[in-house]
Write a protein that holds these residues in place. Sequence first.
Motif, PDB file in Angstrom:
ATOM      1  N   LYS A 280       0.844  -1.196   0.000  1.00 46.33           N
ATOM      2  CA  LYS A 280       0.000   0.000   0.000  1.00 46.33           C
ATOM      3  C   LYS A 280       0.877   1.242   0.000  1.00 46.33           C
ATOM      4  O   LYS A 280       1.883   1.314   0.705  1.00 46.33           O
ATOM      5  CB  LYS A 280      -0.899  -0.017   1.244  1.00 46.33           C
ATOM      6  N   ASN A 281       0.481   2.261  -0.794  1.00 45.85           N
ATOM      7  CA  ASN A 281       1.300   3.465  -0.958  1.00 45.85           C
ATOM      8  C   ASN A 281       0.684   4.725  -0.369  1.00 45.85           C
ATOM      9  O   ASN A 281      -0.464   4.713   0.048  1.00 45.85           O
ATOM     10  CB  ASN A 281       1.574   3.682  -2.449  1.00 45.85           C
ATOM     11  N   PHE A 282       1.472   5.810  -0.431  1.00 45.12           N
ATOM     12  CA  PHE A 282       1.039   7.055   0.200  1.00 45.12           C
ATOM     13  C   PHE A 282      -0.223   7.629  -0.426  1.00 45.12           C
ATOM     14  O   PHE A 282      -0.967   8.375   0.195  1.00 45.12           O
ATOM     15  CB  PHE A 282       2.170   8.104   0.153  1.00 45.12           C
ATOM     16  N   ASP A 283      -0.468   7.267  -1.689  1.00 47.14           N
ATOM     17  CA  ASP A 283      -1.652   7.806  -2.352  1.00 47.14           C
ATOM     18  C   ASP A 283      -2.866   6.898  -2.164  1.00 47.14           C
ATOM     19  O   ASP A 283      -3.904   7.098  -2.766  1.00 47.14           O
ATOM     20  CB  ASP A 283      -1.381   8.023  -3.850  1.00 47.14           C
TER      21      ASP A 283
ATOM     22  N   HIS B 292     -11.872  -2.776   4.716  1.00 50.13           N
ATOM     23  CA  HIS B 292     -11.783  -1.633   5.630  1.00 50.13           C
ATOM     24  C   HIS B 292     -10.332  -1.186   5.825  1.00 50.13           C
ATOM     25  O   HIS B 292     -10.075  -0.113   6.343  1.00 50.13           O
ATOM     26  CB  HIS B 292     -12.420  -1.979   6.982  1.00 50.13           C
TER      27      HIS B 292
ATOM     28  N   ASP C 119      -7.870   2.926   2.555  1.00 52.46           N
ATOM     29  CA  ASP C 119      -8.402   4.274   2.778  1.00 52.46           C
ATOM     30  C   ASP C 119      -9.266   4.582   1.569  1.00 52.46           C
ATOM     31  O   ASP C 119      -8.784   5.127   0.570  1.00 52.46           O
ATOM     32  CB  ASP C 119      -7.260   5.293   2.913  1.00 52.46           C
TER      33      ASP C 119
ATOM     34  N   ASP D 189     -11.667   6.633   0.745  1.00 52.62           N
ATOM     35  CA  ASP D 189     -11.850   7.986   0.219  1.00 52.62           C
ATOM     36  C   ASP D 189     -10.601   8.474  -0.502  1.00 52.62           C
ATOM     37  O   ASP D 189     -10.686   9.081  -1.568  1.00 52.62           O
ATOM     38  CB  ASP D 189     -12.232   8.945   1.345  1.00 52.62           C
ATOM     39  N   LEU D 190      -9.433   8.216   0.065  1.00 52.86           N
ATOM     40  CA  LEU D 190      -8.180   8.648  -0.554  1.00 52.86           C
ATOM     41  C   LEU D 190      -7.963   7.922  -1.880  1.00 52.86           C
ATOM     42  O   LEU D 190      -7.657   8.530  -2.901  1.00 52.86           O
ATOM     43  CB  LEU D 190      -7.002   8.385   0.394  1.00 52.86           C
TER      44      LEU D 190
ATOM     45  N   TRP E 192     -10.362   8.971  -4.521  1.00 52.47           N
ATOM     46  CA  TRP E 192      -9.940  10.243  -5.107  1.00 52.47           C
ATOM     47  C   TRP E 192      -8.846  10.013  -6.138  1.00 52.47           C
ATOM     48  O   TRP E 192      -8.929  10.497  -7.278  1.00 52.47           O
ATOM     49  CB  TRP E 192      -9.451  11.181  -4.014  1.00 52.47           C
ATOM     50  N   TRP E 193      -7.826   9.218  -5.780  1.00 56.30           N
ATOM     51  CA  TRP E 193      -6.737   8.918  -6.720  1.00 56.30           C
ATOM     52  C   TRP E 193      -7.310   8.306  -7.997  1.00 56.30           C
ATOM     53  O   TRP E 193      -6.928   8.660  -9.102  1.00 56.30           O
ATOM     54  CB  TRP E 193      -5.733   7.960  -6.076  1.00 56.30           C
TER      55      TRP E 193
ATOM     56  N   CYS F 219     -10.457   8.557  -9.213  1.00 54.07           N
ATOM     57  CA  CYS F 219     -11.267   9.455 -10.044  1.00 54.07           C
ATOM     58  C   CYS F 219     -10.390  10.496 -10.725  1.00 54.07           C
ATOM     59  O   CYS F 219     -10.782  11.075 -11.743  1.00 54.07           O
ATOM     60  CB  CYS F 219     -12.445  10.055  -9.284  1.00 54.07           C
ATOM     61  N   GLU F 220      -9.174  10.705 -10.217  1.00 57.91           N
ATOM     62  CA  GLU F 220      -8.228  11.589 -10.910  1.00 57.91           C
ATOM     63  C   GLU F 220      -7.633  10.916 -12.140  1.00 57.91           C
ATOM     64  O   GLU F 220      -6.897  11.548 -12.892  1.00 57.91           O
ATOM     65  CB  GLU F 220      -7.091  12.006  -9.951  1.00 57.91           C
TER      66      GLU F 220
END
Lengths: 238, 561
Positions: free
Chosen positions: A174-177, A207, A210, A212-213, A216-217, A219-220
Amino acid sequence: MGTAAKDVIDVQQPNNLLLDKHVEYICAYENKKDDYEYVMTEYLRMSGIYWCITAMDLMGHLHKMTAEDIIKVVKKCQHECGGVSPSEGHDPHLLYTLSAVQILCTYDALDVVDVDGLVLYVSALQQEDGSFVGDMWGEVDTRFSFCALACLALLHRLDAVDVEKAIEFVLSCKNFDGGFGTKPGSESHAGQIYCCLGVLAITGRLHEVDADLLGWWLCERQLPSGGLNGKCLDLAFF
Amino acid sequence: MHGRLKVRTTAEQQELKRQERTQKLNKFQAGFNRASQKRLNKEYDKESLLITGQLLAANPDVSTLWNYRREIIQHLLDVKPKEEAQLLCSEEQEFLEACLRVNPKSYGVWHHRSWLLNKMPTPDWKTELQLCNKFLEYDERNFHCWDYRRFVVKQSGVSAEEELEFTSDKISSNFSNYSSWYYRSKLLPVVHPSPDGSGRAAEDVLLKEFQLVQNAFFTDPNDQSAWFYHRWLLGKGEQKLEVDCLYVSLDPPKIIVRLTKPVKVGSNGVALSVSVQGKQLSNVHWQNSASSSLYGSLWECSLQDHLVHGSDCQDIAVELNSSEHTQLVTCALGADQSEAKAVSSSSFCCSEMTAAKTETLTNELESCKQLEELEPNNKWALLTIVLLMRAIDPLRYQDDTSRYIEKLQDVDSVRRNYYRDLESKYKIENLLERRLHYENCVELNGIALTALYYMEYLATVSEIDFSSNKLSSLGQCCHLRCVKCLVLDDNVIVSCDGLQGLPLLEDLSLRNNNISTIEGLQPLNACAQLRKLAINGNPVTQTHDCEQLKLVIPQLSYLSH
């Protein structure tokens, strides 16, 4: 100065999904066995078959594919070690073992292969750190973690591997994004994310993401053309 | 006529191409068949290397051929003396480099190279590193190359400091370099670990990083890499495992425990033990609110036969035991009380909570606002401003946050639904910041909520009003374990899925929604206490009458249709 965004803009694209044409195109593949592309993609044939029949199934046209022939092909591709190759004359690999199981599940025909053999082959590919190699030649990739767990889940044999360790390995990627890469330390990529989320979904551990994070990544990834790229600043490909 | 070019027609061109391809195809087939035959005969010689080499140079994704090639090389390494073996490997390295020039993104080629390097008698890791650098010059986003580079670094013991230097060079020559920033995020905490053992990088180092990344986004405000890295620098705070709330009720006799993170209670997981009047209970059966999952942050158990009506004060204690944390929470149920709760004094941790200091965050906010002045429609600046405001003081910046999110929906309209959900999440967080979820009655109406978040935090609330919003799904409502009266009028709800099994729900209002099928109401059949239901203004009332609906939900005494 400034980053030129990579994207495809086609002003002449159709506005409707031309399902009939898709059906025709896929059907035609069965009769193109001497075609250049058909032969050159022999090394992934099993996955190709899976993609075709799934697409046809989604469109409600699965009956147009010749089930018997396909099931025969799958059966012929299981090797003594239990694993399945993409085509006759090729070596077995986890990628095509999964595709085979997926095809047989679609046709409810798991009984034509040696299921215990499949389970043995898959479980033997798990490493000490929980990761999976693709075959005896040792390439580690989270794609293979997904192949292994999805395969065993479909066969109802998840007991054959150390699921906790498998999860541990995936989480170490798992990464920072919020995304996931091929191995610990690898950059996030949509394909790998699909595989890692697959593992976590199968094992009830979503669970840990993350959402939401990562959402977001993801959908970008959508570019102005509407297409999606696989990672930051790439061309649309999905 | 002399000097005139012969131009081929399209038909001729196509035929030529077809012939070329057929030739290629036949050559490949012949070669593959020959190789397969030799392999069956266990022939591991020069000819095998030649054939597989030709085939793989054109088709590096045929892994079976790499497998055979590895068998050949392994055999030759076994039988040849050391110098010859080394030479063989060097030649193979050259061959692989040629393959990479044509196909720099082939899994097969890179994997074979790492296999080879592990087999070489005397591998030269410096050359390998240089190879990586060369290929990263061609394409600095090639993740195969970055992965291979990490393999080389690991095998040869290159230090994290040197690698950090490498990323600095790459970034200074070109800011738009997601892969380098990403690699940096892994190296920084290793080279400059924070003394607090949090796994973050040291504070002074982070401040320099903020400078670096600001240079990047001021130079090119549209470069995503810098903004993603910036978000990482802010540092998501670690949510610590703690008991957030202990709730006890007499009618029905039960305990609800809310934790700050999802855990598994029971074997191989976390232990929750209960004592009533100082006596520990055995055979406590814990269930979580998301019944389909083993993991959850909201856990409930029955205290049937353990709590007594009309008694003097009863003391209840719950102990949490996990590898991370041990905590004892107590709650006293008074003589004439039917329920009681003990709540954490810690403030609610919102999603944008960071580990960065307020001073740093305030400086960053200033910088981003400056950028906004230069580029008022830059969505990255706008979003980062929102994240910073939430991290600094969510309630103080409430109105500003709403303004910015509205602007984002306009400026980056492709992602407007993401921003709407984000706003919904923040609004619910604000409610929790104000500790309003400890009241008996919660109102979140008319605020354009598109999704429900943190419903576990409303587990002890008995009256909830979510009317006049944009809710379409009720899946998260499974956590509303104490709700008696639920108002959901004027939304866009299609199905009651999520409400099934809510143990105390008596009164439900769903006026003016989008329920159009009986199936949409089916989940209510499992709400044993449900007596009052209002579904006026739903399409299903056009196709089904009261009698039909009452068949699905027979426990109702009052149906408003």
